[in-house]
Design a protein around this motif. Structure first.
Motif, PDB file in Angstrom:
ATOM      1  N   UNK A   8       0.869  -1.260   0.112  1.00  0.00           N
ATOM      2  CA  UNK A   8       0.016   0.086  -0.064  1.00  0.00           C
ATOM      3  C   UNK A   8       0.762   1.418   0.172  1.00  0.00           C
ATOM      4  N   UNK A   9       1.840   1.175   0.600  1.00  0.00           N
ATOM      5  CA  UNK A   9       2.716   2.441   0.845  1.00  0.00           C
ATOM      6  C   UNK A   9       3.787   2.771  -0.095  1.00  0.00           C
ATOM      7  N   UNK A  10       4.025   1.529  -0.992  1.00  0.00           N
ATOM      8  CA  UNK A  10       5.010   1.555  -2.230  1.00  0.00           C
ATOM      9  C   UNK A  10       3.828   2.308  -3.294  1.00  0.00           C
ATOM     10  N   UNK A  11       2.758   1.758  -3.601  1.00  0.00           N
ATOM     11  CA  UNK A  11       1.886   2.360  -4.449  1.00  0.00           C
ATOM     12  C   UNK A  11       1.549   3.766  -4.118  1.00  0.00           C
ATOM     13  N   UNK A  12       1.505   4.263  -2.868  1.00  0.00           N
ATOM     14  CA  UNK A  12       1.154   5.512  -2.567  1.00  0.00           C
ATOM     15  C   UNK A  12       2.345   6.452  -2.753  1.00  0.00           C
ATOM     16  N   UNK A  13       3.618   5.738  -2.708  1.00  0.00           N
ATOM     17  CA  UNK A  13       4.715   6.612  -2.982  1.00  0.00           C
ATOM     18  C   UNK A  13       4.704   6.962  -4.459  1.00  0.00           C
TER      19      UNK A  13
END
Length: 87
Positions: free
Chosen positions: A82-87
């Motif tokens: 999730x945080x990788x896609x958000x980055x």
């Protein structure tokens, strides 16, 4: 597979890597910078080139399509992804 789908696939691969979170975020940002550089190169957008309205619209459309695909993938992601896609 279109370029946006390939981007999202690669982003998912980065998110799945058994590496520290910071390394994965850095790779995700590097991937986006490479995508943007290729897009701008293909459209001949450069710092010294005057920007044509039609070219800007094409770039905006391509980036909007990419954002949509990434948001869709982010909605289905779990954990670190999730945080990788958000980055």
């Amino acid at each position: 597979m279109d370029e946006n789908s390939a981007f999202v696939t690669r982003l998912g691969q980065i998110a799945a890597l058994p590496r520290p979170h910071e390394d994965c975020v850095r790779q995700a940002v590097d991937l986006l910078q490479a995508y943007t550089a290729r897009l701008y190169g293909r459209l001949k957008i450069g710092a010294s080139n005057p920007l044509d309205v039609k070219v800007k619209a094409r770039a905006d459309r391509a980036l909007a399509e990419l954002r949509s695909k990434v948001l869709t993938a982010e909605a289905g992601a779990t954990g670190q992804a999730v945080t990788i896609f958000t980055a």
